[in-house]
Scaffold this motif. Structure first.
Motif, PDB file in Angstrom:
ATOM      1  N   SER A   1      -8.156 -41.611  -3.220  1.00 59.79           N
ATOM      2  CA  SER A   1      -7.752 -41.218  -1.859  1.00 59.79           C
ATOM      3  C   SER A   1      -7.712 -42.414  -0.916  1.00 59.79           C
ATOM      4  N   GLU A   2      -8.458 -43.476  -1.216  1.00 57.09           N
ATOM      5  CA  GLU A   2      -8.434 -44.640  -0.338  1.00 57.09           C
ATOM      6  C   GLU A   2      -7.625 -45.772  -0.968  1.00 57.09           C
TER       7      GLU A   2
ATOM      8  N   GLY B   1      -4.322 -43.084  -9.094  1.00 52.61           N
ATOM      9  CA  GLY B   1      -4.914 -41.919  -8.453  1.00 52.61           C
ATOM     10  C   GLY B   1      -4.130 -40.659  -8.760  1.00 52.61           C
ATOM     11  N   LYS B   2      -2.806 -40.784  -8.726  1.00 55.15           N
ATOM     12  CA  LYS B   2      -1.951 -39.633  -8.972  1.00 55.15           C
ATOM     13  C   LYS B   2      -2.169 -39.071 -10.378  1.00 55.15           C
ATOM     14  N   TYR B   3      -2.223 -39.991 -11.356  1.00 54.39           N
ATOM     15  CA  TYR B   3      -2.410 -39.510 -12.729  1.00 54.39           C
ATOM     16  C   TYR B   3      -3.805 -38.952 -12.948  1.00 54.39           C
TER      17      TYR B   3
ATOM     18  N   ASP C   1     -10.608 -33.586  -2.043  1.00 53.59           N
ATOM     19  CA  ASP C   1     -10.073 -32.751  -0.965  1.00 53.59           C
ATOM     20  C   ASP C   1     -10.743 -33.103   0.360  1.00 53.59           C
ATOM     21  N   ALA C   2     -12.065 -33.287   0.292  1.00 54.04           N
ATOM     22  CA  ALA C   2     -12.806 -33.596   1.520  1.00 54.04           C
ATOM     23  C   ALA C   2     -12.359 -34.933   2.090  1.00 54.04           C
ATOM     24  N   LEU C   3     -12.213 -35.933   1.215  1.00 52.59           N
ATOM     25  CA  LEU C   3     -11.776 -37.254   1.693  1.00 52.59           C
ATOM     26  C   LEU C   3     -10.386 -37.172   2.297  1.00 52.59           C
ATOM     27  N   LYS C   4      -9.530 -36.362   1.647  1.00 54.63           N
ATOM     28  CA  LYS C   4      -8.157 -36.241   2.147  1.00 54.63           C
ATOM     29  C   LYS C   4      -8.110 -35.534   3.490  1.00 54.63           C
ATOM     30  N   SER C   5      -9.108 -34.666   3.747  1.00 56.93           N
ATOM     31  CA  SER C   5      -9.056 -33.882   4.981  1.00 56.93           C
ATOM     32  C   SER C   5      -9.605 -34.675   6.170  1.00 56.93           C
ATOM     33  N   ILE C   6     -10.065 -35.892   5.912  1.00 53.64           N
ATOM     34  CA  ILE C   6     -10.505 -36.733   7.046  1.00 53.64           C
ATOM     35  C   ILE C   6      -9.287 -37.030   7.922  1.00 53.64           C
ATOM     36  N   PRO C   7      -9.372 -36.729   9.222  1.00 54.47           N
ATOM     37  CA  PRO C   7      -8.206 -36.970  10.087  1.00 54.47           C
ATOM     38  C   PRO C   7      -7.825 -38.451  10.083  1.00 54.47           C
TER      39      PRO C   7
ATOM     40  N   ARG D   1     -14.182 -52.934   2.170  1.00 59.09           N
ATOM     41  CA  ARG D   1     -13.792 -51.619   1.635  1.00 59.09           C
ATOM     42  C   ARG D   1     -15.015 -50.816   1.224  1.00 59.09           C
ATOM     43  N   VAL D   2     -16.002 -51.514   0.672  1.00 57.30           N
ATOM     44  CA  VAL D   2     -17.215 -50.812   0.234  1.00 57.30           C
ATOM     45  C   VAL D   2     -17.915 -50.185   1.437  1.00 57.30           C
ATOM     46  N   LYS D   3     -18.012 -50.973   2.510  1.00 55.66           N
ATOM     47  CA  LYS D   3     -18.670 -50.484   3.720  1.00 55.66           C
ATOM     48  C   LYS D   3     -17.870 -49.311   4.313  1.00 55.66           C
ATOM     49  N   ALA D   4     -16.540 -49.449   4.335  1.00 56.09           N
ATOM     50  CA  ALA D   4     -15.691 -48.379   4.862  1.00 56.09           C
ATOM     51  C   ALA D   4     -15.886 -47.107   4.048  1.00 56.09           C
TER      52      ALA D   4
END
Lengths: 255, 293, 259
Positions: free
Chosen positions: B97-98, B108-110, B171-177, B191-194
């Protein structure tokens, strides 16, 4: 307003989820005209339109008081069947919404078929053709009646929706901002059609666009915050409005 | 108004019909919950509270016995597999997702496609696969990893449960606005911190996905038949524990129900009631957690 | 694979002679999952419509929680209930009655507790209904309000609106049922407990005890390693089940709603 009214609205109040949306609306709509309800968004014009054919019934938490009389039928009388009201009153929506799983033909035929307005397949074919002709769509679709309705362009889809409403042979047709999702060319075609329609029925149009109101209407009601501030012929409203807000609205200083 | 009366009558009759049919569909559920509860509580009352600690009676004896080893087994196999499941799920869903590059996105898609398919595969096939995999490894390296073991069972559960947890977390990560995500990345952190900040943002969803993972783990039967295999003794906590078979509540329900002894069948109801209480609790927790969102 | 493809076509299962055929299990799987699907279609569509379109708001959430809870009950518990409560009930009130009518020749004769392909089918339908219903419910909820408004504005009755709505979400219903069919085909613990696990020549008669692919594997694995070829035979059965699920999955991907 010399002609007989086909719709009479008496002190109509509507609350949705406890919030008062219509605060006592009184209105008389004459027969065979284009009657426009104009006003800024949130003024309650969409709710007013939906109370005429009881589509409001679909929403949760709706309280209605007062009454609407369409062609002599009291809409909110407990003895009145909402289905009967919806036979008298057709509706066209903001989003062109042909049923995507049906073909062009099926979209128009659905209402008359289920409501048994026709006796035979031939009569149905004729009715579909009549409605499509009246909606200025026949020539464009006569060779592909059996393709899915979603293959049509946005403007064609909206005219299909008008044909679908016409096929029910209603006395009144309600239009909720029918051109707000269309381009200028498609819009002018629909406006032309709206003017034509008043020859055989009554059109109640909702719009927030004063220019559209001035182009197509015979009468205009200006609505603001759940009440009708002013009603009059299109000339009266646009050339000598009595209400300050109406004047601001038609001159583009509000809205 | 031709035929309107008939149409309205038909409408009324059809809606009554679907109401009746729906009630019929719910009766078995009611019956199942009540009968498992009544029977379970009845047997438990005969040997309370020892029934939760004792081992099963020997064949032919008239004792009530207990389901102690299976409760412990379920707890062990769950606490062994869940941390691994969660780690894989969180890392994989962060990755998909990131994603920043096209390559990462296509991976990610596969992954998503693969997990969606994996969720729908019968779990018995995953059990068979683990069994077959261990056989091949043994043959290839000429070693002898026991195929009926806690290790095999844990492995099977990880493969079964990870896709569920993964898709929840994703799903939860994707739902982050997007404004939140943009704000986090605009802080100029690594990236790790983010990722860490984003995970904290979806904390309730993360808890909900753990709940669902635990629920899936304790409910699984089929894949454990030829991996964990089942055992009627308390697991011995030593270095060899991974290589011995282990019992779980689900295996106990299955094996006792099909056994010829009355008192074993009774224990099957007790195990079923215990499992029902556990899974219903997890169900309620996950409902509450997801309502908070 | 000693037997090659013939294992799929043979009906015998004789470990002593190392002779294995999985046709009865394949037939049992398809029959039980199909009966379950037909019932689940009616049950899941009805409960979804009832919850979304008919019930008042308060009852709605209660019914919804109950259906979700049903989907959350571990399958082995359904198996236990199916074995000791559902199967005897079906035997006494359905199967024995049908046999009394002289139809045993067609449907087969129940034995013991009534464990049979028929009991497995009914149990499966109870198990997959809540699952399919949850997908259909999401579909019904996702119908845009302007579509509901247009259906009502065409003077349709409540039931006529519901029929049109179901047609509108037919791809979602297809997805729900295909995925539910996949669950029914692969379900192991519950089916293995109620299907009877017996190989008879009447394997196509629903009241007789039988096998499904997954119950065959579950039932035979403990003694599989004692024989030379049984493990391979069970793996072949597993492979067949795998391919069946794969086909269902691919169908869902092609024709189903994008999820």
């Amino acid at each position: 307003m010399s002609r007989d009214p086909i719709i009479i609205i008496n002190d109509l109040r509507v609350r949705i989820g406890g919030k008062e949306i219509l605060k006592g609306v009184n209105l008389k709509v004459p027969k065979n005209c284009v009657f426009t309800i104009m006003g800024p968004s949130g003024s309650g014009k969409s709710t007013l339109l939906r109370s005429i054919n009881r589509i409001l019934d679909l929403y949760d938490d709706v309280e209605v008081s007062g009454d609407v009389v369409v062609d002599g039928v009291s809409v909110y009388d407990p003895k009145t069947d909402p289905i009967y009201v919806r036979r008298l009153v057709g509706m066209v929506f903001q989003i062109p919404n042909p049923l995507p799983h049906l073909t062009i033909y099926e979209n128009v035929a659905l209402g008359p078929k289920i409501n048994r307005l026709v006796r035979s397949r031939r009569e149905l074919d004729e009715l579909v053709r009549w409605a499509l002709e009246k909606a200025y769509l026949w020539d464009e679709v006569k060779d592909r009646l059996h393709v899915p309705a979603v293959k049509l362009s946005g403007g064609q889809q909206q005219r299909l929706c008008i044909a679908r409403a016409l096929a029910m042979r209603p006395k009144v047709i309600l239009m909720d901002e029918p051109t707000s999702n269309l381009d200028p060319v498609a819009t002018s075609k629909i406006e032309e059609l709206i003017i034509e329609l008043k020859n055989y029925l009554t059109v109640v149009l909702v719009t927030h666009n004063p220019f559209q109101a001035s182009r197509v209407s015979d009468y205009v009601a200006f609505m603001y915050d759940g009440t009708i501030l002013e009603v009059g012929s299109v000339d009266e409203i646009f050339t000598k409005p009595k209400n300050k807000y109406t004047e601001m609205y038609v001159t583009g200083r509000m809205g | 108004m031709r035929g309107l009366g008939i149409r309205k009558l038909k409408s009324y009759l059809m809606i009554s019909l679907i109401t009746t049919v729906s009630v019929l569909a719910l009766i078995p559920i009611f019956h199942l919950i009540t009968s498992v509860t009544l029977k379970g509580v009845e047997v438990i009352s005969r040997n309370f509270p020892n029934i939760f600690f004792d081992v099963r009676p020997i064949p032919g004896s008239k004792e009530v016995g207990g389901i102690g080893p299976y409760i412990v087994g379920t707890l062990i196999i769950t606490s062994l597999s869940i941390p691994i499941t969660l780690t894989i799920s969180v890392l994989a869903s962060l990755y998909s997702s990131e994603a920043l590059s096209r390559f990462e996105r296509s991976i990610g898609k596969y992954t998503r496609l693969f997990t969606h398919m994996l969720i729908e595969f019968p779990t018995i096939i995953i059990g068979l696969t683990v069994y077959g995999l261990l056989t091949s490894i043994n043959n290839l390296f000429n070693i002898n990893i026991p195929r009926f073991s806690l290790l095999a069972g844990t492995l099977a559960l990880i493969i079964i449960v990870t896709p569920y947890v993964y898709s929840q977390v994703e799903d939860a990560l994707k739902s982050i606005p997007s404004h939140v995500r943009e704000a986090v990345y605009s802080l100029g952190v690594t990236r790790v911190k983010a990722a860490y900040i984003l995970l904290r943002y979806i904390k309730p969803a993360l808890y909900a996905s753990i709940t669902i993972g635990v629920f899936r783990t304790i409910s699984e039967t089929a894949a454990l038949l030829f991996t964990a295999f089942g055992s009627d003794h308390y697991p011995i906590l030593d270095s060899q524990i991974l290589f011995r078979p282990i019992g779980t509540l689900t295996l106990a329900i299955y094996n006792f129900a099909l056994s010829p002894y009355e008192n074993w069948i009774d224990l099957s109801w007790v195990a079923a009631f215990t499992l029902l209480v556990m899974s219903t609790t997890l169900f309620v927790i996950s409902k509450v957690l997801s309502r908070g969102r | 694979m000693r037997d090659g493809f013939s294992i799929v076509l043979k009906t015998s299962w004789n470990p002593v002679k190392e002779d294995y055929g999985i046709l009865p299990a394949i037939v049992g799987t398809i029959i039980s999952a199909s009966i379950a699907l037909a019932l689940a279609l009616v049950l899941s569509v009805s409960t979804s419509v009832l919850i979304v379109e008919v019930l008042p708001r308060r009852l709605r959430s209660l019914a919804e929680v109950l259906v979700d809870l049903a989907a959350a009950i571990p399958s082995v518990i359904y198996g236990l209930w199916g074995l000791y409560i559902l199967s005897p009930f079906l035997k006494e009130f359905v199967m024995d009655r049908v046999v009394e009518l002289g139809l045993g020749g067609i449907f087969g004769y129940p034995r013991g507790l009534g464990t049979s392909i028929f009991s497995a089918s009914i149990l499966l339908s109870i198990m997959i209904t809540p699952f399919a219903a949850s997908i259909i419910r999401v579909g019904l909820r996702s119908i845009p309000i302007h579509i509901k408004e247009v259906l009502a504005s065409l003077a349709l009755t409540k039931w006529e609106v519901i029929v049109m709505e179901l047609k509108y979400i037919r791809r979602t219903i297809f997805t729900a049922l295909a995925v539910a069919y996949g669950r029914a085909v692969g379900e192991t613990a519950a089916v293995a407990m109620v299907v009877g696990n017996t190989l008879t020549t009447d394997f196509f008669k629903v009241f007789s005890p039988g096998y499904t692919i997954s119950s065959l594997i579950a039932d035979q694995y403990p003694n599989a390693e004692a024989y030379t070829y049984m493990v391979s035979a069970l793996f072949t059965a597993g492979l067949f089940l795998f391919m069946l699920s794969l086909v269902i999955n691919v169908l869902v991907m092609i024709y189903g709603e994008k999820r």
